[in-house]
Design a protein around this motif. Structure first.
Motif, short mmCIF file in Angstrom:
data_model
loop_
_atom_site.label_atom_id
_atom_site.label_comp_id
_atom_site.label_asym_id
_atom_site.label_seq_id
_atom_site.Cartn_x
_atom_site.Cartn_y
_atom_site.Cartn_z
N LYS A 260 0.83 -1.20 0.00
CA LYS A 260 0.00 0.00 0.00
C LYS A 260 0.87 1.26 0.00
CE LYS A 260 -3.92 -2.23 0.30
NZ LYS A 260 -4.90 -2.25 -0.82
N LYS A 261 0.31 2.33 -0.53
CA LYS A 261 1.00 3.63 -0.54
C LYS A 261 0.66 4.39 0.73
CE LYS A 261 -0.74 4.76 -4.52
NZ LYS A 261 -1.07 5.55 -5.75
N VAL A 262 1.70 4.89 1.40
CA VAL A 262 1.52 5.52 2.71
C VAL A 262 2.05 6.96 2.69
CG1 VAL A 262 2.34 5.52 5.11
CG2 VAL A 262 1.54 3.40 4.05
N TYR A 263 1.24 7.85 3.22
CA TYR A 263 1.69 9.22 3.52
C TYR A 263 1.85 9.27 5.03
CZ TYR A 263 1.97 14.34 3.23
OH TYR A 263 2.40 15.64 3.28
N GLU A 275 9.78 5.23 10.20
CA GLU A 275 9.89 5.00 8.76
C GLU A 275 10.26 3.55 8.47
OE1 GLU A 275 12.14 7.19 5.02
OE2 GLU A 275 13.19 6.98 6.93
N LYS A 276 11.19 3.01 9.26
CA LYS A 276 11.62 1.62 9.04
C LYS A 276 10.48 0.65 9.34
CE LYS A 276 15.33 -1.62 10.17
NZ LYS A 276 14.44 -2.77 10.40
N ILE A 286 5.36 7.26 0.21
CA ILE A 286 5.45 8.21 -0.90
C ILE A 286 5.69 9.63 -0.40
CG2 ILE A 286 4.05 6.80 -2.44
CD1 ILE A 286 1.69 8.57 -1.83
N ALA A 287 5.48 9.87 0.90
CA ALA A 287 5.80 11.17 1.49
C ALA A 287 5.90 11.00 3.00
CB ALA A 287 4.74 12.22 1.15
N PHE A 288 6.81 11.77 3.61
CA PHE A 288 7.01 11.66 5.06
C PHE A 288 7.32 13.06 5.60
CE2 PHE A 288 9.16 8.73 8.44
CZ PHE A 288 8.46 9.38 9.43
N ASP A 289 6.40 13.63 6.34
CA ASP A 289 6.60 14.94 6.96
C ASP A 289 7.13 14.74 8.37
OD1 ASP A 289 5.58 16.17 4.72
OD2 ASP A 289 3.55 16.34 5.53
N LEU A 318 -0.67 7.96 7.89
CA LEU A 318 -0.16 7.18 9.02
C LEU A 318 0.70 8.05 9.94
CD1 LEU A 318 -0.52 4.14 9.65
CD2 LEU A 318 1.74 3.75 8.66
N THR A 319 0.54 7.85 11.25
CA THR A 319 1.41 8.49 12.23
C THR A 319 1.63 7.53 13.39
OG1 THR A 319 1.83 10.55 13.44
CG2 THR A 319 -0.40 9.65 13.57
N THR A 320 2.27 8.02 14.46
CA THR A 320 2.60 7.17 15.60
C THR A 320 1.56 7.33 16.70
OG1 THR A 320 3.91 8.79 16.84
CG2 THR A 320 5.03 7.58 15.08
N GLU A 321 1.55 6.39 17.63
CA GLU A 321 0.64 6.48 18.77
C GLU A 321 0.97 7.68 19.64
OE1 GLU A 321 -0.94 2.42 20.30
OE2 GLU A 321 1.19 2.12 19.86
#
Length: 370
Positions: A260-263, A275-276, A286-289, A318-321
């Protein structure tokens, strides 16, 4: 992924390059009086001039020697669950970094209900309380006071101190020190020139080391530090285990990320570990802010993230908890976000650390304070 800011570049610099030379010189000069104060404080505790306070219940500290990013929160959660499974009644004590409360004792969770918001109590205590709904979580600057509250009012028979290696006022039966397996001492410099909170000699206070992000064998890493001998070393890594929607109404398996493609976006100390984890799940980023650690998001930033996410046509935002704890007021945005859930795994023997802790607790004979 966005570029690392200049401050992080300085912290990552080991002094071999001439880039940012004036800034590095100034920060190194500032670190010298800081080192002097840290060494003096440790000397006063080591020589019993400053005395540790003992509580009537065992205390386990989970800490590190560097600033952020070693994975203390997953370790605290693992430890609390393990002790609970052994029939104990743990309570978690945190400083409550980032929380706005000025009260000496803040009961984030009484083990039945979450009582405080992340704004009041801080991101990490609220994340722990949400993850461990049956375990009390308390914040406050003085662990002796919060620990006594946990014992007297919440029935705790063992205390877990989050991020407390430097908090020497409270006696602890076990000092667990987490070290990043890639750069355990950062660039080798103390704050503010590097990420060390104390000189490496402070590691002598550790009862055990946990090397994080250590899937590969790291034989001899502690010996190369040259500071400690005969201290057990355990290896661990952070394992993604699934996805949950930001409003906690939907759950997905990790396999549903594959191909799947993840932002992605995050404001944590080690965004590369996030990221890993996404990449290991087989997703395409496909992008990571990237935002600063503990970043407080505003509506404009979130609207921009949402706009860019829709523009890219990614399958998941997607982000972290941890980041989700700072997004609680943005309920509409949270419903569109998924969180990558992780847990700590001990390798190669999953029971080795548990056995060490339980045996160490069995040897302890804590005495009540006179």
């Amino acid at each position: 992924m966005q570029k690392t800011d200049n401050w992080q570049r300085i912290w990552n610099d080991d002094g071999k390059s001439y880039r940012y030379a004036p800034a590095k010189t100034i920060l190194y000069a500032i670190s010298l009086p800081y080192r002097l104060l840290v060494n003096l404080r440790n000397w006063l505790y080591d020589h019993k001039i400053f005395r540790e306070r003992r509580l009537s219940r065992p205390v386990i500290s989970v800490g590190n020697i560097t600033v952020g990013g070693t994975g203390k929160t997953p370790c605290v959660i693992w430890l609390a669950r393990m002790l609970k499974d052994q029939g104990l009644r743990p309570a978690i004590l945190s400083r409550g970094y980032g929380g706005k409360s000025s009260q000496p004792v803040n009961i984030v969770s009484d083990g039945r209900k979450i009582l405080l918001s992340n704004v009041t109590a801080g991101d990490e205590p609220c994340l722990i309380a949400r993850t461990l709904p049956d375990i009390p979580v308390i914040t406050g600057p003085k662990r002796v006071l919060t620990g006594q509250t946990a014992i007297d009012h919440l029935g705790a028979d063992i205390l877990i101190c989050d991020d407390a290696f430097q908090h020497r006022q409270l006696f602890r039966n076990i000092n667990l020190v987490l070290l990043d397996s890639e750069k355990p001492l950062g660039n080798g410099y103390l704050l503010p020139r590097g990420i060390l909170r104390e000189p490496p000699s402070a590691l002598r206070r550790a009862d055990a080391f946990i090397l994080t992000r250590s899937k590969k064998e790291t034989t001899g890493i502690i010996n190369r530090l040259g500071q400690v001998k005969y201290v057990p070393v355990f290896r661990s890594y952070h394992q993604p285990v699934g996805l949950v929607s930001g409003d906690y109404t939907r759950q997905l398996t990790l396999t549903q990320l594959k191909d799947k493609k993840v932002y992605a976006f995050s404001g944590i100390a080690r965004p590369e570990s996030f990221e890993k984890g996404i990449a290991d799940a087989g997703a395409k980023i496909i992008a990571f802010d990237v935002f600063p650690d503990h970043h407080r998001y505003n509506l404009g930033e979130l609207e921009k993230i949402r706009h860019n996410f829709l523009k890219t046509g990614a399958d998941f935002l997607l982000t972290t908890e941890k980041d989700a704890m700072r997004l609680q007021e943005f309920t509409e945005f949270l419903s569109d976000v998924y969180l990558l859930c992780i847990k700590m795994e001990i390798i190669p023997d999953p029971d080795a650390l548990k056995k060490f802790i339980l045996e160490k607790l069995g040897e302890s004979r804590p005495k009540a304070e006179d």
